[in-house]
Scaffold this motif. Structure first.
Motif, PDB file in Angstrom:
ATOM      1  N   HIS A 137       0.819  -1.213   0.000  1.00 54.24           N
ATOM      2  CA  HIS A 137       0.000   0.000   0.000  1.00 54.24           C
ATOM      3  C   HIS A 137       0.858   1.270   0.000  1.00 54.24           C
ATOM      4  CE1 HIS A 137      -3.079  -2.940   1.122  1.00 54.24           C
ATOM      5  NE2 HIS A 137      -3.934  -2.054   0.623  1.00 54.24           N
ATOM      6  N   ASP A 138       2.136   1.135  -0.341  1.00 49.30           N
ATOM      7  CA  ASP A 138       3.068   2.275  -0.414  1.00 49.30           C
ATOM      8  C   ASP A 138       3.117   3.083   0.880  1.00 49.30           C
ATOM      9  OD1 ASP A 138       4.026   1.848  -3.037  1.00 49.30           O
ATOM     10  OD2 ASP A 138       2.231   2.800  -3.861  1.00 49.30           O
ATOM     11  N   LEU A 139       3.089   2.399   2.014  1.00 47.22           N
ATOM     12  CA  LEU A 139       3.086   3.112   3.292  1.00 47.22           C
ATOM     13  C   LEU A 139       4.442   3.102   4.005  1.00 47.22           C
ATOM     14  CD1 LEU A 139      -0.416   2.034   4.600  1.00 47.22           C
ATOM     15  CD2 LEU A 139       0.321   4.354   4.003  1.00 47.22           C
ATOM     16  N   ILE A 140       5.417   2.385   3.490  1.00 45.76           N
ATOM     17  CA  ILE A 140       6.727   2.356   4.137  1.00 45.76           C
ATOM     18  C   ILE A 140       7.633   3.367   3.445  1.00 45.76           C
ATOM     19  CG2 ILE A 140       8.749   0.972   4.740  1.00 45.76           C
ATOM     20  CD1 ILE A 140       6.900  -1.459   4.886  1.00 45.76           C
ATOM     21  N   ASP A 141       8.129   4.313   4.229  1.00 46.43           N
ATOM     22  CA  ASP A 141       8.982   5.379   3.707  1.00 46.43           C
ATOM     23  C   ASP A 141      10.459   5.043   3.801  1.00 46.43           C
ATOM     24  OD1 ASP A 141       6.816   7.400   3.297  1.00 46.43           O
ATOM     25  OD2 ASP A 141       6.607   7.108   5.457  1.00 46.43           O
ATOM     26  N   GLU A 142      10.827   4.284   4.831  1.00 47.60           N
ATOM     27  CA  GLU A 142      12.236   3.958   5.056  1.00 47.60           C
ATOM     28  C   GLU A 142      12.373   2.483   5.410  1.00 47.60           C
ATOM     29  OE1 GLU A 142      14.413   6.497   7.784  1.00 47.60           O
ATOM     30  OE2 GLU A 142      12.924   8.081   7.536  1.00 47.60           O
ATOM     31  N   TRP A 143      13.474   1.904   4.961  1.00 52.85           N
ATOM     32  CA  TRP A 143      13.811   0.526   5.284  1.00 52.85           C
ATOM     33  C   TRP A 143      15.149   0.561   6.008  1.00 52.85           C
ATOM     34  CZ3 TRP A 143      10.549  -3.483   3.855  1.00 52.85           C
ATOM     35  CH2 TRP A 143       9.526  -3.143   2.972  1.00 52.85           C
ATOM     36  N   ARG A 144      15.172   0.099   7.249  1.00 53.64           N
ATOM     37  CA  ARG A 144      16.413  -0.002   8.026  1.00 53.64           C
ATOM     38  C   ARG A 144      16.608  -1.482   8.337  1.00 53.64           C
ATOM     39  NH1 ARG A 144      19.069   4.281   9.948  1.00 53.64           N
ATOM     40  NH2 ARG A 144      18.164   6.332   9.669  1.00 53.64           N
ATOM     41  N   LEU A 145      17.472  -2.094   7.547  1.00 54.72           N
ATOM     42  CA  LEU A 145      17.660  -3.534   7.638  1.00 54.72           C
ATOM     43  C   LEU A 145      19.073  -3.856   8.104  1.00 54.72           C
ATOM     44  CD1 LEU A 145      16.045  -4.511   4.217  1.00 54.72           C
ATOM     45  CD2 LEU A 145      14.930  -4.358   6.453  1.00 54.72           C
ATOM     46  N   SER A 146      19.184  -4.821   8.991  1.00 54.49           N
ATOM     47  CA  SER A 146      20.469  -5.385   9.368  1.00 54.49           C
ATOM     48  C   SER A 146      20.557  -6.724   8.653  1.00 54.49           C
ATOM     49  CB  SER A 146      20.569  -5.578  10.881  1.00 54.49           C
ATOM     50  OG  SER A 146      20.509  -4.333  11.524  1.00 54.49           O
ATOM     51  N   ILE A 147      21.421  -6.773   7.659  1.00 53.64           N
ATOM     52  CA  ILE A 147      21.575  -7.989   6.864  1.00 53.64           C
ATOM     53  C   ILE A 147      22.646  -8.844   7.529  1.00 53.64           C
ATOM     54  CG2 ILE A 147      22.135  -8.920   4.588  1.00 53.64           C
ATOM     55  CD1 ILE A 147      21.296  -6.081   3.499  1.00 53.64           C
ATOM     56  N   ASN A 148      22.259 -10.045   7.917  1.00 53.31           N
ATOM     57  CA  ASN A 148      23.152 -10.941   8.638  1.00 53.31           C
ATOM     58  C   ASN A 148      23.860 -11.896   7.683  1.00 53.31           C
ATOM     59  OD1 ASN A 148      22.601 -10.767  11.823  1.00 53.31           O
ATOM     60  ND2 ASN A 148      20.828 -10.121  10.643  1.00 53.31           N
ATOM     61  N   PRO A 149      25.098 -12.264   8.010  1.00 54.74           N
ATOM     62  CA  PRO A 149      25.892 -13.098   7.112  1.00 54.74           C
ATOM     63  C   PRO A 149      25.476 -14.569   7.183  1.00 54.74           C
ATOM     64  CG  PRO A 149      27.161 -12.627   9.078  1.00 54.74           C
ATOM     65  CD  PRO A 149      25.860 -11.873   9.192  1.00 54.74           C
ATOM     66  N   SER A 150      24.239 -14.839   6.804  1.00 55.39           N
ATOM     67  CA  SER A 150      23.710 -16.201   6.822  1.00 55.39           C
ATOM     68  C   SER A 150      22.711 -16.367   5.690  1.00 55.39           C
ATOM     69  CB  SER A 150      22.964 -16.478   8.140  1.00 55.39           C
ATOM     70  OG  SER A 150      23.818 -16.362   9.240  1.00 55.39           O
ATOM     71  N   ILE A 151      22.699 -17.553   5.130  1.00 58.26           N
ATOM     72  CA  ILE A 151      21.664 -17.950   4.174  1.00 58.26           C
ATOM     73  C   ILE A 151      20.923 -19.084   4.853  1.00 58.26           C
ATOM     74  CG2 ILE A 151      21.205 -18.990   1.918  1.00 58.26           C
ATOM     75  CD1 ILE A 151      23.800 -17.598   0.949  1.00 58.26           C
ATOM     76  N   ILE A 152      19.618 -18.900   5.094  1.00 61.03           N
ATOM     77  CA  ILE A 152      18.887 -19.922   5.849  1.00 61.03           C
ATOM     78  C   ILE A 152      17.910 -20.716   4.997  1.00 61.03           C
ATOM     79  CG2 ILE A 152      19.270 -18.797   8.053  1.00 61.03           C
ATOM     80  CD1 ILE A 152      16.462 -17.714   7.959  1.00 61.03           C
ATOM     81  N   GLY A 153      17.600 -20.257   3.801  1.00 60.92           N
ATOM     82  CA  GLY A 153      16.870 -21.054   2.839  1.00 60.92           C
ATOM     83  C   GLY A 153      15.364 -21.138   2.972  1.00 60.92           C
ATOM     84  N   ALA A 154      14.829 -20.971   4.163  1.00 55.84           N
ATOM     85  CA  ALA A 154      13.377 -21.089   4.360  1.00 55.84           C
ATOM     86  C   ALA A 154      13.000 -20.388   5.655  1.00 55.84           C
ATOM     87  CB  ALA A 154      12.961 -22.553   4.421  1.00 55.84           C
ATOM     88  N   GLY A 155      11.724 -20.062   5.773  1.00 63.90           N
ATOM     89  CA  GLY A 155      11.223 -19.433   6.988  1.00 63.90           C
ATOM     90  C   GLY A 155      10.273 -18.306   6.660  1.00 63.90           C
ATOM     91  N   SER A 156      10.294 -17.267   7.478  1.00 65.87           N
ATOM     92  CA  SER A 156       9.423 -16.094   7.303  1.00 65.87           C
ATOM     93  C   SER A 156      10.172 -15.043   6.501  1.00 65.87           C
ATOM     94  CB  SER A 156       9.023 -15.517   8.657  1.00 65.87           C
ATOM     95  OG  SER A 156       8.269 -16.446   9.380  1.00 65.87           O
ATOM     96  N   SER A 157       9.759 -14.857   5.262  1.00 62.41           N
ATOM     97  CA  SER A 157      10.445 -13.938   4.365  1.00 62.41           C
ATOM     98  C   SER A 157       9.911 -12.519   4.521  1.00 62.41           C
ATOM     99  CB  SER A 157      10.259 -14.387   2.919  1.00 62.41           C
ATOM    100  OG  SER A 157      10.870 -13.462   2.040  1.00 62.41           O
ATOM    101  N   LEU A 158      10.819 -11.569   4.450  1.00 62.79           N
ATOM    102  CA  LEU A 158      10.407 -10.169   4.423  1.00 62.79           C
ATOM    103  C   LEU A 158       9.685  -9.859   3.109  1.00 62.79           C
ATOM    104  CD1 LEU A 158      10.377  -7.306   5.543  1.00 62.79           C
ATOM    105  CD2 LEU A 158      12.718  -7.026   4.740  1.00 62.79           C
ATOM    106  N   TRP A 159      10.039 -10.556   2.061  1.00 63.14           N
ATOM    107  CA  TRP A 159       9.498 -10.283   0.733  1.00 63.14           C
ATOM    108  C   TRP A 159       8.471 -11.335   0.383  1.00 63.14           C
ATOM    109  CZ3 TRP A 159      11.565  -5.893   1.020  1.00 63.14           C
ATOM    110  CH2 TRP A 159      12.869  -5.725   1.452  1.00 63.14           C
ATOM    111  N   GLY A 160       7.400 -10.916  -0.260  1.00 66.61           N
ATOM    112  CA  GLY A 160       6.342 -11.844  -0.652  1.00 66.61           C
ATOM    113  C   GLY A 160       6.276 -12.011  -2.152  1.00 66.61           C
ATOM    114  N   PRO A 161       5.626 -13.064  -2.603  1.00 60.78           N
ATOM    115  CA  PRO A 161       5.533 -13.313  -4.037  1.00 60.78           C
ATOM    116  C   PRO A 161       4.666 -12.286  -4.770  1.00 60.78           C
ATOM    117  CG  PRO A 161       4.155 -14.858  -2.839  1.00 60.78           C
ATOM    118  CD  PRO A 161       4.929 -14.067  -1.815  1.00 60.78           C
ATOM    119  N   ASP A 162       3.798 -11.596  -4.051  1.00 63.97           N
ATOM    120  CA  ASP A 162       2.909 -10.633  -4.690  1.00 63.97           C
ATOM    121  C   ASP A 162       3.357  -9.189  -4.464  1.00 63.97           C
ATOM    122  OD1 ASP A 162       2.390 -10.729  -2.004  1.00 63.97           O
ATOM    123  OD2 ASP A 162       0.215 -10.680  -2.192  1.00 63.97           O
TER     124      ASP A 162
END
Length: 190
Positions: A137-162
């Motif tokens: 809905h275009d309501l997020i103005d800023e993204w403050r992400l801490s990207i961790n040095p891990s690839i986990i392959g599955a779980g709760s994704s920040l990004w969705g298919p839609d």
């Protein structure tokens, strides 16, 4: 108009939690805490999904008076106690606390109304489904992400298919000794 900020710890492949809610991949040490906790100083409203809210509510209220907690933790616990909260949930009961709004339907409408009201920034903590809904809905103005040095392959994704394409501008990036990278993006081109 107030800014809506997404604050999250993610794996390199974009997961906020692994299977079963596992967050052991997050490298939240003293150095990252020194960077992260000051980001909430401008925030007077927090947004959570039910699961994240219940995790926070189960932990932070007791920390403010805990003599074994660190300064950052006690300060955050005091902030948590006083901040207004918007919680997306169809199962939690309504609250009589004027600082707590349980939103069963139309979370985007509730956040848009809060965004138009006077006050400080609004921050989404964790809650990937909330972030996906508000981003759609275009309501997020800023993204403050801490990207961790891990690839986990599955779980709760920040990004969705839609999800829909959104142009972002990098405002800052900081690398920590742990290998985590804190990035700050704002919506729109530079």
């Amino acid at each position: 108009m107030r800014n809506v900020i997404m604050l999250a710890h993610v794996s390199l492949d974009g997961f906020m939690a692994g299977p079963g809610g596992d967050m052991s991949f997050v490298k939240f040490d003293a150095e990252l805490a020194d960077h992260t906790y000051p980001l909430i100083k401008s925030v007077d409203t927090s947004v959570y999904g039910r699961t994240t809210y219940q995790m926070m509510e189960g932990y932070w209220p007791g920390v403010a008076e805990d003599a074994t907690a660190g300064d950052h933790q006690r300060s955050h616990a005091r902030w948590y106690k006083g901040v207004a909260k918007i919680v997306a949930s169809r199962t939690l009961p309504r609250s009589h606390d004027p600082r707590l709004a349980i939103v069963a339907d139309d979370l985007p409408g509730a956040v848009a109304a809060a965004k138009r009201a006077p006050g400080g920034d609004i921050m989404i903590f964790g809650s990937p489904s909330v972030a996906r809904t508000l981003a759609a809905h275009d309501l997020i103005d800023e993204w403050r992400l801490s990207i961790n040095p891990s690839i986990i392959g599955a779980g709760s994704s920040l990004w969705g298919p839609d999800g829909k394409p959104t142009k972002l501008t990098l405002r800052s990036a900081h690398t920590f000794r742990s290998g985590a990278i804190a990035v700050h993006y704002t919506r729109g081109p530079a």
